[in-house]
Design an enzyme around this catalytic site. Structure first.
Site, mmCIF file in Angstrom:
data_model
loop_
_atom_site.group_PDB
_atom_site.id
_atom_site.type_symbol
_atom_site.label_atom_id
_atom_site.label_comp_id
_atom_site.label_asym_id
_atom_site.label_seq_id
_atom_site.Cartn_x
_atom_site.Cartn_y
_atom_site.Cartn_z
ATOM 1 N N ARG A 1 -31.790 69.350 26.904
ATOM 2 C CA ARG A 1 -31.286 70.619 26.407
ATOM 3 C C ARG A 1 -31.811 70.726 24.977
ATOM 4 O O ARG A 1 -31.766 69.747 24.237
ATOM 5 C CB ARG A 1 -29.759 70.645 26.467
ATOM 6 N N ASP B 1 -26.439 72.756 42.635
ATOM 7 C CA ASP B 1 -25.298 73.614 42.973
ATOM 8 C C ASP B 1 -25.620 74.768 43.914
ATOM 9 O O ASP B 1 -24.714 75.409 44.431
ATOM 10 C CB ASP B 1 -24.695 74.226 41.693
ATOM 11 N N MET C 1 -19.378 68.701 42.751
ATOM 12 C CA MET C 1 -19.880 69.551 41.666
ATOM 13 C C MET C 1 -19.889 71.025 42.070
ATOM 14 O O MET C 1 -19.781 71.358 43.248
ATOM 15 C CB MET C 1 -21.262 69.081 41.217
ATOM 16 N N ARG D 1 -19.490 74.230 39.165
ATOM 17 C CA ARG D 1 -18.584 74.835 38.190
ATOM 18 C C ARG D 1 -18.357 76.305 38.503
ATOM 19 O O ARG D 1 -17.282 76.829 38.308
ATOM 20 C CB ARG D 1 -19.137 74.681 36.769
ATOM 21 N N VAL E 1 -23.026 60.746 41.089
ATOM 22 C CA VAL E 1 -23.565 60.214 42.346
ATOM 23 C C VAL E 1 -24.319 61.327 43.088
ATOM 24 O O VAL E 1 -25.351 61.094 43.710
ATOM 25 C CB VAL E 1 -22.403 59.680 43.230
HETATM 26 P P1 ADP Z 1 -30.053 75.273 32.990
HETATM 27 O O1 ADP Z 1 -31.489 75.629 32.908
HETATM 28 O O2 ADP Z 1 -29.818 74.135 33.949
HETATM 29 O O3 ADP Z 1 -29.178 76.479 33.249
HETATM 30 P P2 ADP Z 1 -29.304 75.273 30.156
HETATM 31 O O4 ADP Z 1 -28.558 76.552 30.273
HETATM 32 O O5 ADP Z 1 -28.706 74.169 29.372
HETATM 33 O O6 ADP Z 1 -29.622 74.642 31.588
HETATM 34 O O7 ADP Z 1 -30.731 75.625 29.540
HETATM 35 C C1 ADP Z 1 -31.672 74.601 29.278
HETATM 36 C C2 ADP Z 1 -32.427 74.901 28.004
HETATM 37 O O8 ADP Z 1 -33.097 76.166 28.119
HETATM 38 C C3 ADP Z 1 -31.551 75.057 26.766
HETATM 39 O O9 ADP Z 1 -31.252 73.820 26.172
HETATM 40 C C4 ADP Z 1 -32.430 75.897 25.861
HETATM 41 O O10 ADP Z 1 -33.388 75.105 25.195
HETATM 42 C C5 ADP Z 1 -33.142 76.807 26.849
HETATM 43 N N1 ADP Z 1 -32.419 78.088 26.912
HETATM 44 C C6 ADP Z 1 -31.340 78.407 27.673
HETATM 45 N N2 ADP Z 1 -30.927 79.673 27.452
HETATM 46 C C7 ADP Z 1 -31.761 80.178 26.515
HETATM 47 C C8 ADP Z 1 -31.875 81.435 25.834
HETATM 48 N N3 ADP Z 1 -31.027 82.461 26.094
HETATM 49 N N4 ADP Z 1 -32.863 81.587 24.930
HETATM 50 C C9 ADP Z 1 -33.715 80.589 24.661
HETATM 51 N N5 ADP Z 1 -33.666 79.390 25.258
HETATM 52 C C10 ADP Z 1 -32.709 79.163 26.161
#
Ligand code: ADP
Length: 363
Positions: free
Chosen positions: A74, A152, A194, A196, A285
């Site tokens: 992240r 998910d 899992m 959410r 897991v």
């Molecule tokens: P997922 O992709 O599993 O939904 P996250 O929401 O944590 O996981 O997003 C992963 C990464 O993508 C974040 O840590 C960030 O770097 C980038 N990211 C997410 N949302 C945004 C956004 N609105 N603008 C810019 N980068 C974003």
């Protein structure tokens, strides 16, 4: 050939490696130069050794491995414009203007924002003398293709996300293991899985395991659920069943939107029925272990289609996401799918359960 990079972002899931492998090999097959970027967006911002030019053999022996071998993260930096500017420079300097992102809706939203800002970022980098005018012209278009990696199955527009099938296998194995001990001692087990915002894992595993009751986030139970639950459990015991299994999604809520926790359900069962009741939280897991055949092949198909989409892109092409529709790999507009996915979350936040289920069904 085109310069292309693949990276994994957000939560990991099984089958991501198969997708990375397919992107690398399809790119090489079509004559593109291909990189992987380690540690997701953070690696893209940091540059240096996080960019690795890939060869045919650099993705050998990964198709069967769980998680993502190129790392995921992240990134707070990428959420800031300054971070995205650094990332743009790192890409241009390596001749990369095509990206395959494998992640959840957050990662795809970030990718779309990056594409929208791209030409402004390049203009600024040019003014600051960080890139040359040739580079600015050669890489003026950023093309983006997304693939959804998530256990998910929480993304609208695809029948299955990469990793869901394997997670279901893990859950079913665990339930089967619990059932034998529950049978011996006539116990009731509450299994938390899992999800959410999405009850897919809970509902499908409950069906596949023949569970007695299931709680999920999109369709909260009627307010008298404690009575209904106990009636059902009692009925099962009266007909000779020696155990009960209750499946809960981690995001299970009641009609007011308040969480229904495993502990709460346990209290109800113990108070009203005095059954010996245990809680098992499956946790990580579900993300672990080797990907199923389905997820390996899904990752391969998505990865190959993603590269085709990039190779065929024209300056007008919008960011797309490669999804599964029926048994077909299809390309859908990325932001439209993200918007639909967010609409489900919004409906749930508004406690508009009918709408949430309806939108989820359409997805
Ligand atoms: P997922 O992709 O599993 O939904 P996250 O929401 O944590 O996981 O997003 C992963 C990464 O993508 C974040 O840590 C960030 O770097 C980038 N990211 C997410 N949302 C945004 C956004 N609105 N603008 C810019 N980068 C974003």
């Amino acid at each position: 050939g085109k310069g292309l990079a693949v990276f994994t972002s957000g939560g990991d899931s099984q089958g991501m490696n198969a997708a990375v492998r397919a992107v690398v090999r399809m790119s090489i097959y079509l004559g593109c130069k291909v990189f992987f970027i380690r540690e997701g967006y953070q690696g893209m911002v940091d540059g240096d050794e996080n960019f690795v030019e890939a060869s045919w053999s650099s993705v050998s022996c990964i198709i069967h491995r769980g998680g993502t071998v190129i790392g995921s993260a992240r990134s707070m930096d990428f959420k800031e414009r300054e971070g995205r500017k650094k990332a743009a420079k790192n890409l241009v300097k390596r001749g990369i203007s095509n990206l395959c992102v494998i992640g959840g809706d957050g990662s795809l939203t970030g990718a779309n924002l990056f594409k929208e800002e791209w030409s402004d970022l390049l203009q600024e980098l040019l003014k600051e003398g960080e890139i040359t005018s040739d580079e600015c012209i050669n890489y003026q278009q950023l093309h983006i293709v997304g693939m959804v990696g998530s256990i998910d199955n929480d993304f609208c527009g695809t029948d299955m996300t990469i990793g869901t099938d394997t997670a279901l296998h893990r859950i079913i194995e665990s339930i089967d293991a619990i059932v034998s001990t529950a049978y011996s001692h006539q116990r009731t087990f509450i299994m938390e899985v899992m999800g959410r915002h999405c009850g897919y894992l809970a509902i499908v595993s409950a069906l596949a395991a023949g569970a007695d009751y299931v709680f999920c986030p999109e369709c909260p139970p009627p307010i008298d659920w404690p009575e209904r639950l106990c009636k059902k459990l009692k009925q099962e015991r009266l007909t000779g069943q020696r155990l009960n299994i209750i499946i809960m999604a981690e995001g299970a809520v009641d009609r007011n939107g308040d969480p229904i926790t495993a502990e709460k359900v346990r209290e109800v069962v113990v108070d009203k029925l005095q059954q010996d009741t245990r809680i098992t939280v499956l946790g990580h897991v579900q993300r672990g272990g080797n990907p199923s055949a389905f997820d390996r092949v899904l990752g391969c198909r998505m990865g190959a289609e993603a590269v085709m989409a990039l190779v065929e892109a024209t300056p007008e092409t919008e960011a797309c996401v490669v999804t599964l529709d029926g048994n077909q790999a299809v390309r859908l507009p990325l932001m439209e799918c993200v918007r639909r996915t967010k609409a489900v979350a919004q409906a749930m936040a508004d406690k508009n359960w009918d709408l949430a289920v309806q939108l989820r069904g359409k997805g």
